[in-house]
Design an enzyme around this catalytic site. Structure first.
Site, short mmCIF file in Angstrom:
data_model
loop_
_atom_site.label_atom_id
_atom_site.label_comp_id
_atom_site.label_asym_id
_atom_site.label_seq_id
_atom_site.Cartn_x
_atom_site.Cartn_y
_atom_site.Cartn_z
CD GLU A 114 10.38 8.42 40.31
OE1 GLU A 114 9.83 7.90 39.94
OE2 GLU A 114 9.66 8.82 41.70
NE ARG A 161 4.14 22.90 39.40
CZ ARG A 161 4.60 21.64 39.32
NH1 ARG A 161 5.74 21.57 39.10
NH2 ARG A 161 3.62 21.29 40.16
CE1 TYR A 197 7.56 21.10 43.29
CE2 TYR A 197 5.82 22.37 42.73
CZ TYR A 197 6.47 21.24 42.88
OH TYR A 197 5.47 20.74 43.34
CG HIS A 202 9.88 13.64 42.85
ND1 HIS A 202 9.25 13.66 42.07
CD2 HIS A 202 10.16 11.85 43.14
CE1 HIS A 202 8.73 12.10 41.17
NE2 HIS A 202 9.49 11.53 42.08
CG ASN A 259 10.64 16.16 38.67
OD1 ASN A 259 10.00 15.61 39.22
ND2 ASN A 259 11.22 17.20 39.14
N PRO A 315 5.40 17.73 33.60
CG PRO A 315 2.99 16.00 33.62
CD PRO A 315 4.64 16.26 33.51
CG ASN A 316 1.97 21.53 35.77
OD1 ASN A 316 1.30 22.40 35.13
ND2 ASN A 316 1.49 20.53 36.49
CB ALA A 366 1.34 15.67 38.02
NE ARG A 372 4.00 19.00 47.96
CZ ARG A 372 4.18 19.04 47.00
NH1 ARG A 372 5.19 18.65 45.23
NH2 ARG A 372 3.42 20.54 45.68
C1 DQA Z 1 7.39 17.15 42.41
C2 DQA Z 1 6.38 16.38 43.15
C3 DQA Z 1 5.26 15.82 42.07
O1 DQA Z 1 4.34 15.69 43.55
C4 DQA Z 1 4.70 17.22 41.39
O2 DQA Z 1 3.24 16.83 41.15
C5 DQA Z 1 5.76 17.77 40.64
C6 DQA Z 1 7.20 18.18 41.32
C7 DQA Z 1 9.04 18.06 42.61
O3 DQA Z 1 9.74 18.06 41.85
O4 DQA Z 1 9.06 17.64 43.96
O5 DQA Z 1 4.73 18.28 39.85
O6 DQA Z 1 8.10 16.17 40.43
#
Ligand code: DQA
Length: 142
Positions: free
Chosen positions: A98, A18, A23, A100, A74, A10-11, A77, A107
């Site tokens: 995984e 964003r 990011y 991030h 990735n 998501p996102n 959330a 964070r």
């Molecule tokens: C994320 C970290 C997550 O906590 C966050 O919700 C994201 C991006 C990252 O790539 O740093 O959407 O996965």
């Protein structure tokens, strides 16, 4: 030629727009193109992004029966909430890493827990987009 899936949650469709201070400015399309270019000689990359948990679960289930060598995920959330995604990864019996972009341990506390991390061989966090490249490189090598 190996086949690696790059899954984004998501996102991350809004990567580049964003919260760029967290990011960065590179869009998801740019990242996917750059990854494909970098690994053109060694891997076919299957890129998939969804804002929906079920769509990601469906994709992992589809990949489980495909000829594929690993997943870079990735979960965004969903990392912190999704038992379904964790179960899909474990159930697929596919190798996974995984990633991030940000360092989730620097964070908010709710980001410190990854439900999906234990379903993966490793977790890369906080190295920016470099994490995706490192994850693909690892899956191609190991
Ligand atoms: C994320 C970290 C997550 O906590 C966050 O919700 C994201 C991006 C990252 O790539 O740093 O959407 O996965």
């Amino acid at each position: 030629m190996k086949r690696i899936a790059i899954l984004n949650g998501p996102n991350l469709d809004r990567l580049g727009k964003r919260e760029p201070e967290i990011y960065g400015h590179t869009t998801l399309a740019e990242l996917e193109t750059q990854l494909r270019d970098t690994f053109a000689d060694d891997a076919e990359l299957i890129c998939f992004q969804s804002n929906h948990e079920g769509a990601l679960v469906d994709k992992i289930s589809e990949l489980a029966t495909a000829e594929i060598d690993g997943i870079v995920i990735n979960g965004a959330a969903l990392t912190h909430t999704s038992v379904a995604l964790r179960d899909a990864l474990l159930g697929s019996q596919l190798r996974a890493v995984e990633v991030h972009i940000s360092n989730i341990y620097r964070r908010e506390e709710f980001r410190h827990k990854s439900l999906t991390g234990p379903a993966c061989e490793g977790v890369i966090t906080g190295l920016g987009l470099e994490g995706y490249y490192a994850a693909v490189r690892y899956l191609l090598k190991a």
